[in-house]
Design a protein around this motif. Sequence first.
Motif, short mmCIF file in Angstrom:
data_model
loop_
_atom_site.label_atom_id
_atom_site.label_comp_id
_atom_site.label_asym_id
_atom_site.label_seq_id
_atom_site.Cartn_x
_atom_site.Cartn_y
_atom_site.Cartn_z
N GLU A 1 40.75 -13.50 -22.98
CA GLU A 1 41.96 -13.14 -23.40
C GLU A 1 43.05 -13.58 -23.25
OE1 GLU A 1 45.02 -10.57 -25.26
OE2 GLU A 1 42.43 -10.97 -25.42
N ASP A 2 42.81 -14.81 -21.64
CA ASP A 2 44.17 -15.51 -20.74
C ASP A 2 43.24 -17.10 -21.50
OD1 ASP A 2 45.36 -17.16 -19.17
OD2 ASP A 2 44.82 -16.77 -17.44
N LEU A 3 44.42 -17.78 -22.29
CA LEU A 3 43.97 -19.08 -23.26
C LEU A 3 43.83 -20.09 -22.47
CD1 LEU A 3 45.97 -18.41 -26.63
CD2 LEU A 3 43.13 -17.49 -25.85
N THR A 4 44.37 -19.89 -20.89
CA THR A 4 44.64 -21.06 -20.13
C THR A 4 43.12 -21.06 -19.30
OG1 THR A 4 45.32 -19.41 -17.81
CG2 THR A 4 46.94 -20.68 -19.29
N ARG A 5 42.68 -20.06 -19.36
CA ARG A 5 40.99 -20.31 -18.65
C ARG A 5 39.82 -20.59 -20.43
NH1 ARG A 5 39.43 -14.68 -16.84
NH2 ARG A 5 37.69 -15.87 -16.70
N HIS A 6 39.63 -20.74 -21.59
CA HIS A 6 39.33 -21.69 -21.81
C HIS A 6 38.91 -22.80 -21.78
CE1 HIS A 6 37.03 -21.73 -26.18
NE2 HIS A 6 38.02 -22.59 -26.55
N LYS A 7 38.25 -23.48 -22.58
CA LYS A 7 38.09 -24.83 -22.21
C LYS A 7 37.28 -25.76 -23.58
CE LYS A 7 36.43 -28.73 -19.49
NZ LYS A 7 37.63 -29.48 -19.08
N MET A 8 37.78 -25.90 -23.92
CA MET A 8 37.25 -26.46 -24.86
C MET A 8 35.83 -27.94 -25.33
SD MET A 8 39.34 -26.62 -27.45
CE MET A 8 39.49 -27.78 -29.05
N ASP A 9 34.86 -27.50 -25.88
CA ASP A 9 33.74 -28.69 -26.20
C ASP A 9 34.74 -30.27 -26.17
OD1 ASP A 9 32.40 -27.45 -25.90
OD2 ASP A 9 31.35 -27.61 -27.68
N SER A 10 33.91 -31.27 -25.27
CA SER A 10 34.65 -32.51 -25.56
C SER A 10 33.74 -33.64 -26.59
CB SER A 10 33.61 -33.69 -23.99
OG SER A 10 34.91 -33.37 -22.93
N LYS B 1 40.84 -31.59 -25.67
CA LYS B 1 42.87 -31.11 -25.56
C LYS B 1 43.02 -30.31 -26.30
CE LYS B 1 47.32 -32.35 -25.11
NZ LYS B 1 47.50 -32.87 -23.76
N PHE B 2 43.30 -28.67 -25.99
CA PHE B 2 43.04 -27.92 -25.74
C PHE B 2 44.81 -27.89 -26.47
CE2 PHE B 2 42.78 -22.82 -24.98
CZ PHE B 2 43.58 -22.30 -26.57
N ILE B 3 45.38 -27.34 -27.61
CA ILE B 3 46.96 -26.86 -27.93
C ILE B 3 47.01 -26.29 -28.17
CG2 ILE B 3 48.19 -27.70 -29.29
CD1 ILE B 3 46.87 -30.35 -29.04
N PHE B 4 47.97 -24.92 -27.46
CA PHE B 4 47.82 -23.57 -27.61
C PHE B 4 49.38 -23.54 -27.38
CE2 PHE B 4 46.28 -23.40 -23.77
CZ PHE B 4 46.95 -22.63 -23.01
N PRO B 5 50.09 -22.13 -27.41
CA PRO B 5 51.68 -22.21 -28.06
C PRO B 5 52.31 -21.80 -26.39
CG PRO B 5 50.81 -21.53 -29.81
CD PRO B 5 49.94 -21.12 -29.42
N PRO B 6 53.45 -21.82 -25.85
CA PRO B 6 53.94 -23.07 -26.09
C PRO B 6 53.47 -24.09 -25.87
CG PRO B 6 54.94 -21.76 -24.34
CD PRO B 6 53.76 -21.04 -24.24
N SER C 1 41.01 -18.45 -33.62
CA SER C 1 40.73 -19.79 -33.37
C SER C 1 40.97 -20.49 -32.84
CB SER C 1 40.58 -20.45 -34.46
OG SER C 1 40.88 -20.74 -35.46
N THR C 2 40.69 -21.53 -32.08
CA THR C 2 41.49 -22.77 -31.42
C THR C 2 42.34 -23.55 -32.55
OG1 THR C 2 39.79 -24.29 -31.60
CG2 THR C 2 39.98 -22.68 -29.22
N LEU C 3 41.88 -23.72 -33.64
CA LEU C 3 42.79 -24.51 -34.64
C LEU C 3 43.40 -23.79 -35.07
CD1 LEU C 3 39.58 -25.11 -36.84
CD2 LEU C 3 40.29 -26.13 -35.08
N LEU C 4 43.50 -22.31 -35.11
CA LEU C 4 45.36 -21.42 -35.68
C LEU C 4 46.06 -21.24 -34.77
CD1 LEU C 4 46.70 -18.96 -37.16
CD2 LEU C 4 44.97 -17.41 -36.23
N MET C 5 45.57 -21.06 -33.30
CA MET C 5 46.27 -21.73 -32.18
C MET C 5 46.83 -23.08 -32.03
SD MET C 5 43.93 -20.36 -29.10
CE MET C 5 42.94 -18.85 -29.94
#
Length: 342
Positions: free
Chosen positions: A218-227, A280-285, A303-307
């Motif tokens: 739920e906390d987006l700061t804890r999500h890790k993207m694949d390299s 790189k994981f980009i989400f608001p803000p 999804s990370t794409l929508l974010m």
Amino acid sequence: MKLSDFKYSVPEKLIAQYPSKKRGDSRMMVINREKQTLEDQQFKDIVNYIQEGDCLVVNETCVFPARLTGIKDKTNAEVEIFLLRELEHDLWEVLVKPARKVRVGNKLHVGNQLSCEVVDNTVSGGRVIQFTYEGDFNTIIDKIGKMPLPPYIHREPENVDKDRYQSIFSKTRGAVAAPTASLHFDKKIIKKLESKGAKIVPVLLHVGLGTFRPVVVEDLTRHKMDSEFFEVTEESAKIMNDTINKGGRIIAVGTTVVRVLETVVTTDGHIKAEKGWTDKFIFPPYDFKVISGLVTNFHMPASTLLMLVCAFGDKDLMMKAYRKAVKEEYRFFSYGDAMLLI
């Protein structure tokens, strides 16, 4: 923001199972971020929104047929092998299904020309396998592999996918998912854009399966993207920087391009030539440093794409656009319709 902020409902019937009859025939929703307006167009009308001096940045990665069917030695059990990336010569990181039946030491046969042995497990639940074969590996894979269609396309790959799940910009082999915003472009549209004085500039990001990996925290700061591997050449960087210096717009064709550019942007808002790996994981803000516009598709809920798109286009405006798209029956996801954010 939290994961639950990016959930929405899309009817199954709106998830495109096949591409449009021709590239450029898709619908396109034009979203003006400053005016907060939504406009319905056809994708081929994108030419009307691009100006002289603009630079469209595309991803030149090429999808390869990464899905293989193997037979286990001794038991003859069928195993799906999904190639992710080559670690070193003939040594690959893969996903296998059913995973519980594939252990280190197992040998698999793929057709008559290809064999492999499972040599290790990965942290993410995959396997490392060593291939042996006679001939050229890529030629063999092209012959026996299947295109890696996304899980929401509920059919087996067909001949149409060999062409249409590949953009006209594809050049460098290495992706297991298409940069789908690029799928709408055809040579006629590109010619018109260049005639207006716009430039088409390539960068590279090999799209991995992480593009479909669900966010489970739920906390987006804890999500890790694949390299994923990326490259920006000196030539491409120069063209983009010249555009920036002359006041032109950098318009990213797809979220993969955004992630590349935001990885290599300098503190003064320019692009440096570089290659390597990005998670790189980009989400608001998020404060975007370089892009002025974005071509993209309609993405999966949460999804990370929508974010990323919500970070660029304003979450409330984007959710309004998605509600409109559902109501007016736009086609969703990889083979679906497009949006242009300006």
